[in-house]
Motif scaffolding. Structure first.
Motif, PDB file in Angstrom:
ATOM      1  N   LYS A 112      -1.037  13.169   0.165  1.00  0.00           N
ATOM      2  CA  LYS A 112      -1.663  13.299  -1.160  1.00  0.00           C
ATOM      3  C   LYS A 112      -2.763  12.251  -1.316  1.00  0.00           C
ATOM      4  O   LYS A 112      -2.637  11.136  -0.804  1.00  0.00           O
ATOM      5  N   PRO A 113      -3.828  12.592  -2.045  1.00  0.00           N
ATOM      6  CA  PRO A 113      -4.895  11.611  -2.258  1.00  0.00           C
ATOM      7  C   PRO A 113      -4.402  10.351  -2.973  1.00  0.00           C
ATOM      8  O   PRO A 113      -4.879   9.258  -2.691  1.00  0.00           O
ATOM      9  N   THR A 114      -3.433  10.509  -3.868  1.00  0.00           N
ATOM     10  CA  THR A 114      -2.907   9.326  -4.558  1.00  0.00           C
ATOM     11  C   THR A 114      -2.164   8.408  -3.594  1.00  0.00           C
ATOM     12  O   THR A 114      -2.241   7.179  -3.710  1.00  0.00           O
ATOM     13  N   SER A 115      -1.462   8.991  -2.623  1.00  0.00           N
ATOM     14  CA  SER A 115      -0.782   8.176  -1.616  1.00  0.00           C
ATOM     15  C   SER A 115      -1.782   7.453  -0.728  1.00  0.00           C
ATOM     16  O   SER A 115      -1.584   6.290  -0.373  1.00  0.00           O
ATOM     17  N   ALA A 116      -2.877   8.128  -0.383  1.00  0.00           N
ATOM     18  CA  ALA A 116      -3.919   7.495   0.428  1.00  0.00           C
ATOM     19  C   ALA A 116      -4.563   6.336  -0.333  1.00  0.00           C
ATOM     20  O   ALA A 116      -4.796   5.262   0.233  1.00  0.00           O
ATOM     21  N   CYS A 117      -4.815   6.526  -1.623  1.00  0.00           N
ATOM     22  CA  CYS A 117      -5.397   5.454  -2.433  1.00  0.00           C
ATOM     23  C   CYS A 117      -4.454   4.270  -2.544  1.00  0.00           C
ATOM     24  O   CYS A 117      -4.882   3.107  -2.478  1.00  0.00           O
ATOM     25  N   MET A 118      -3.171   4.531  -2.709  1.00  0.00           N
ATOM     26  CA  MET A 118      -2.197   3.444  -2.810  1.00  0.00           C
ATOM     27  C   MET A 118      -2.067   2.684  -1.489  1.00  0.00           C
ATOM     28  O   MET A 118      -1.977   1.449  -1.492  1.00  0.00           O
ATOM     29  N   ALA A 119      -2.106   3.400  -0.367  1.00  0.00           N
ATOM     30  CA  ALA A 119      -2.026   2.739   0.930  1.00  0.00           C
ATOM     31  C   ALA A 119      -3.242   1.840   1.158  1.00  0.00           C
ATOM     32  O   ALA A 119      -3.113   0.705   1.626  1.00  0.00           O
ATOM     33  N   VAL A 120      -4.414   2.337   0.798  1.00  0.00           N
ATOM     34  CA  VAL A 120      -5.634   1.537   0.942  1.00  0.00           C
ATOM     35  C   VAL A 120      -5.597   0.337  -0.003  1.00  0.00           C
ATOM     36  O   VAL A 120      -6.007  -0.767   0.366  1.00  0.00           O
ATOM     37  N   ALA A 121      -5.089   0.520  -1.200  1.00  0.00           N
ATOM     38  CA  ALA A 121      -4.981  -0.592  -2.144  1.00  0.00           C
ATOM     39  C   ALA A 121      -4.041  -1.669  -1.606  1.00  0.00           C
ATOM     40  O   ALA A 121      -4.321  -2.870  -1.750  1.00  0.00           O
ATOM     41  N   LEU A 122      -2.955  -1.277  -0.973  1.00  0.00           N
ATOM     42  CA  LEU A 122      -2.040  -2.253  -0.383  1.00  0.00           C
ATOM     43  C   LEU A 122      -2.715  -3.039   0.747  1.00  0.00           C
ATOM     44  O   LEU A 122      -2.545  -4.253   0.850  1.00  0.00           O
ATOM     45  N   VAL A 123      -3.496  -2.346   1.566  1.00  0.00           N
ATOM     46  CA  VAL A 123      -4.219  -3.030   2.640  1.00  0.00           C
ATOM     47  C   VAL A 123      -5.213  -4.020   2.055  1.00  0.00           C
ATOM     48  O   VAL A 123      -5.337  -5.166   2.530  1.00  0.00           O
ATOM     49  N   MET A 124      -5.923  -3.616   1.000  1.00  0.00           N
ATOM     50  CA  MET A 124      -6.912  -4.509   0.401  1.00  0.00           C
ATOM     51  C   MET A 124      -6.251  -5.722  -0.258  1.00  0.00           C
ATOM     52  O   MET A 124      -6.799  -6.826  -0.210  1.00  0.00           O
ATOM     53  N   VAL A 125      -5.085  -5.535  -0.861  1.00  0.00           N
ATOM     54  CA  VAL A 125      -4.371  -6.670  -1.461  1.00  0.00           C
ATOM     55  C   VAL A 125      -3.964  -7.661  -0.378  1.00  0.00           C
ATOM     56  O   VAL A 125      -4.152  -8.875  -0.530  1.00  0.00           O
ATOM     57  N   VAL A 126      -3.428  -7.164   0.717  1.00  0.00           N
ATOM     58  CA  VAL A 126      -3.044  -8.053   1.814  1.00  0.00           C
ATOM     59  C   VAL A 126      -4.274  -8.762   2.373  1.00  0.00           C
ATOM     60  O   VAL A 126      -4.239  -9.965   2.644  1.00  0.00           O
ATOM     61  N   ALA A 127      -5.385  -8.041   2.518  1.00  0.00           N
ATOM     62  CA  ALA A 127      -6.614  -8.653   3.038  1.00  0.00           C
ATOM     63  C   ALA A 127      -7.141  -9.725   2.091  1.00  0.00           C
ATOM     64  O   ALA A 127      -7.593 -10.789   2.538  1.00  0.00           O
TER      65      ALA A 127
END
Length: 136
Positions: A112-127
Protein backbone atom coordinates in the motif's frame (compact mmCIF):
# COMPACT_ATOMS: atom_id res chain seq x y z
CA UNK A 1 41.27 14.16 -21.49
CA UNK A 2 42.01 10.53 -20.67
CA UNK A 3 42.86 11.23 -17.04
CA UNK A 4 39.68 13.24 -16.43
CA UNK A 5 37.62 10.48 -18.07
CA UNK A 6 39.26 7.86 -15.86
CA UNK A 7 38.68 10.04 -12.80
CA UNK A 8 35.00 10.35 -13.66
CA UNK A 9 34.73 6.61 -14.26
CA UNK A 10 36.47 5.84 -10.95
CA UNK A 11 34.19 8.24 -9.07
CA UNK A 12 31.13 6.56 -10.61
CA UNK A 13 32.38 3.12 -9.57
CA UNK A 14 33.04 4.22 -5.97
CA UNK A 15 29.66 5.99 -5.89
CA UNK A 16 27.93 2.71 -6.72
CA UNK A 17 30.08 0.64 -4.35
CA UNK A 18 29.58 2.91 -1.33
CA UNK A 19 25.89 3.35 -2.06
CA UNK A 20 25.37 -0.40 -2.28
CA UNK A 21 27.04 -0.87 1.09
CA UNK A 22 25.01 1.93 2.69
CA UNK A 23 21.73 0.70 1.15
CA UNK A 24 21.69 -2.40 3.36
CA UNK A 25 20.52 -0.49 6.44
CA UNK A 26 17.57 1.31 4.77
CA UNK A 27 16.64 -1.95 3.03
CA UNK A 28 16.50 -3.76 6.36
CA UNK A 29 14.38 -0.98 7.91
CA UNK A 30 12.05 -0.91 4.89
CA UNK A 31 11.74 -4.69 4.85
CA UNK A 32 10.95 -4.91 8.58
CA UNK A 33 8.51 -1.98 8.43
CA UNK A 34 6.65 -3.36 5.42
CA UNK A 35 6.54 -6.82 6.95
CA UNK A 36 4.99 -5.32 10.07
CA UNK A 37 2.64 -2.88 8.30
CA UNK A 38 1.42 -5.22 5.57
CA UNK A 39 1.14 -8.19 7.95
CA UNK A 40 2.50 -10.41 5.20
CA UNK A 41 6.06 -11.10 4.04
CA UNK A 42 7.61 -8.86 1.41
CA UNK A 43 10.51 -9.64 -0.92
CA UNK A 44 13.80 -8.48 0.66
CA UNK A 45 15.87 -8.32 -2.53
CA UNK A 46 13.35 -5.95 -4.11
CA UNK A 47 13.39 -3.83 -0.94
CA UNK A 48 17.17 -3.73 -1.28
CA UNK A 49 16.94 -2.76 -4.96
CA UNK A 50 14.51 0.07 -4.19
CA UNK A 51 16.75 1.21 -1.33
CA UNK A 52 19.81 1.05 -3.57
CA UNK A 53 18.25 3.28 -6.23
CA UNK A 54 17.02 5.63 -3.50
CA UNK A 55 20.46 5.70 -1.86
CA UNK A 56 22.18 6.41 -5.18
CA UNK A 57 19.94 9.45 -5.62
CA UNK A 58 20.45 10.52 -1.99
CA UNK A 59 24.24 10.28 -2.20
CA UNK A 60 24.21 12.32 -5.40
CA UNK A 61 22.01 14.94 -3.71
CA UNK A 62 24.25 14.92 -0.64
CA UNK A 63 27.29 15.50 -2.81
CA UNK A 64 25.60 18.45 -4.44
CA UNK A 65 24.74 19.86 -1.00
CA UNK A 66 28.33 19.48 0.16
CA UNK A 67 29.55 21.18 -3.01
CA UNK A 68 27.11 24.05 -2.52
CA UNK A 69 28.29 24.53 1.10
CA UNK A 70 31.73 25.52 -0.14
CA UNK A 71 32.53 29.05 1.02
CA UNK A 72 29.83 29.30 3.70
CA UNK A 73 30.31 29.57 7.44
CA UNK A 74 31.26 26.19 8.97
CA UNK A 75 28.64 26.17 11.74
CA UNK A 76 25.65 27.09 9.59
CA UNK A 77 22.88 24.51 9.37
CA UNK A 78 22.08 23.21 5.91
CA UNK A 79 18.38 23.12 6.79
CA UNK A 80 18.15 26.93 6.78
CA UNK A 81 18.34 26.83 2.99
CA UNK A 82 14.88 26.44 1.42
CA UNK A 83 16.15 24.37 -1.50
CA UNK A 84 17.69 21.90 0.96
CA UNK A 85 14.34 21.36 2.65
CA UNK A 86 12.74 21.00 -0.79
CA UNK A 87 15.35 18.41 -1.79
CA UNK A 88 14.53 16.39 1.34
CA UNK A 89 10.85 16.40 0.41
CA UNK A 90 11.67 15.31 -3.14
CA UNK A 91 13.98 12.62 -1.74
CA UNK A 92 11.22 11.28 0.50
CA UNK A 93 8.71 11.28 -2.37
CA UNK A 94 11.22 9.46 -4.56
CA UNK A 95 11.83 6.89 -1.83
CA UNK A 96 8.13 6.30 -1.23
CA UNK A 97 7.50 5.99 -4.95
CA UNK A 98 10.34 3.53 -5.41
CA UNK A 99 9.29 1.40 -2.44
CA UNK A 100 5.67 1.35 -3.60
CA UNK A 101 6.58 0.57 -7.21
CA UNK A 102 9.41 -1.93 -6.71
CA UNK A 103 8.59 -3.91 -3.57
CA UNK A 104 5.94 -6.61 -3.98
CA UNK A 105 4.40 -8.71 -1.29
CA UNK A 106 4.86 -12.46 -1.44
CA UNK A 107 1.36 -12.83 -2.89
CA UNK A 108 2.54 -10.68 -5.88
CA UNK A 109 0.47 -7.60 -4.97
CA UNK A 110 1.97 -4.18 -4.43
CA UNK A 111 2.39 -2.78 -0.98
CA UNK A 112 0.00 0.00 0.00
CA UNK A 113 1.20 3.55 -0.65
CA UNK A 114 0.64 4.41 3.01
CA UNK A 115 2.91 1.54 4.05
CA UNK A 116 5.59 2.73 1.63
CA UNK A 117 5.35 6.26 3.04
CA UNK A 118 5.63 4.99 6.60
CA UNK A 119 8.65 2.83 5.76
CA UNK A 120 10.39 5.79 4.12
CA UNK A 121 9.52 8.00 7.09
CA UNK A 122 11.11 5.47 9.45
CA UNK A 123 14.28 5.43 7.36
CA UNK A 124 14.42 9.23 7.36
CA UNK A 125 13.93 9.38 11.14
CA UNK A 126 16.79 6.95 11.68
CA UNK A 127 18.96 8.92 9.22
CA UNK A 128 18.20 12.22 10.97
CA UNK A 129 18.92 10.78 14.43
CA UNK A 130 22.21 9.25 13.27
CA UNK A 131 23.11 12.41 11.37
CA UNK A 132 22.56 14.67 14.35
CA UNK A 133 24.34 12.26 16.70
CA UNK A 134 27.40 12.18 14.44
CA UNK A 135 27.46 15.96 14.06
CA UNK A 136 27.67 16.54 17.82
Amino acid sequence: MTQSLLTLFSAAIWWVIYSSAVAVVPALIVWLALRWLEKTPVVFNRAYLASLVWTLAAVLTGGLVIASQHGQAPGQSIFTLPWMRASLVVDMLLGAGLVWWMVPRVDARRVKPTSACMAVALVMVVAMVVGTAIRR
